[in-house]
Motif scaffolding. Sequence first.
Motif, short mmCIF file in Angstrom:
data_model
loop_
_atom_site.label_atom_id
_atom_site.label_comp_id
_atom_site.label_asym_id
_atom_site.label_seq_id
_atom_site.Cartn_x
_atom_site.Cartn_y
_atom_site.Cartn_z
N PRO A 190 40.78 45.93 43.60
CA PRO A 190 41.58 46.67 44.58
C PRO A 190 40.90 47.95 45.07
O PRO A 190 41.18 48.41 46.18
N ALA A 239 39.38 47.44 48.42
CA ALA A 239 40.27 46.93 49.47
C ALA A 239 40.00 47.52 50.85
O ALA A 239 39.89 46.78 51.84
N TRP A 246 46.23 44.36 52.42
CA TRP A 246 45.63 44.01 51.12
C TRP A 246 46.54 43.06 50.36
O TRP A 246 46.07 42.12 49.71
N ASP A 283 45.20 39.60 49.05
CA ASP A 283 45.27 39.34 47.62
C ASP A 283 46.04 38.05 47.33
O ASP A 283 45.62 37.24 46.50
N PRO A 295 41.79 34.89 42.70
CA PRO A 295 41.24 36.09 42.06
C PRO A 295 39.93 35.85 41.32
O PRO A 295 39.12 36.76 41.18
N ARG A 325 36.07 36.09 43.93
CA ARG A 325 35.97 37.15 44.95
C ARG A 325 34.81 38.05 44.55
O ARG A 325 34.78 38.57 43.44
#
Length: 158
Positions: free
Chosen positions: A3, A6, A31, A35, A40, A43
């Motif tokens: 994050p 972001a 974001w 997300d 996850p 990335r």
Amino acid sequence: MTPAHADAVLRIYGAGAASGLATFQAQPPTWAEFDAGHLPDHRLVALDADDAVLGWVAVSPVSGRCVYAGVVELSVYVDPAARGRGVGRLLVDGLVDSARAGGVWTIQAGVFPQNRASLALHAAAGFRVVGTRERLGLMGHGPLAGSWLDVVLLEKRL
């Protein structure tokens, strides 16, 4: 990618959207939307010596059906100031390694035929063209505004 990246990720996404060569979207997502839409475990960001984001790669599931659990769609974006320096290839190669280790068996991508750099990147990384969706959507922004665009479908089997 965390994050903390972001803002830079979304800024680079926005630059791609503004080019008219990367996405049908006129604006980057929030974001939270980004997300929620990207897996996850796959990335990655490329960073310079000062930890500034040069580009990013992420994948989305192509379907909720279990038979497609190992098939993902790749998105790769490079900051305009970092293009032509191998950042995209570094990101795609890293994503391929991550996907292979994570049990993915097919990575697919959709690229506008006008985006020659992206087509060359995918070809160099071992993706093959499997077809073209003709006149998939009307471009509403960028240099191709008002044009119906084809999308070249690419895949890499792992």
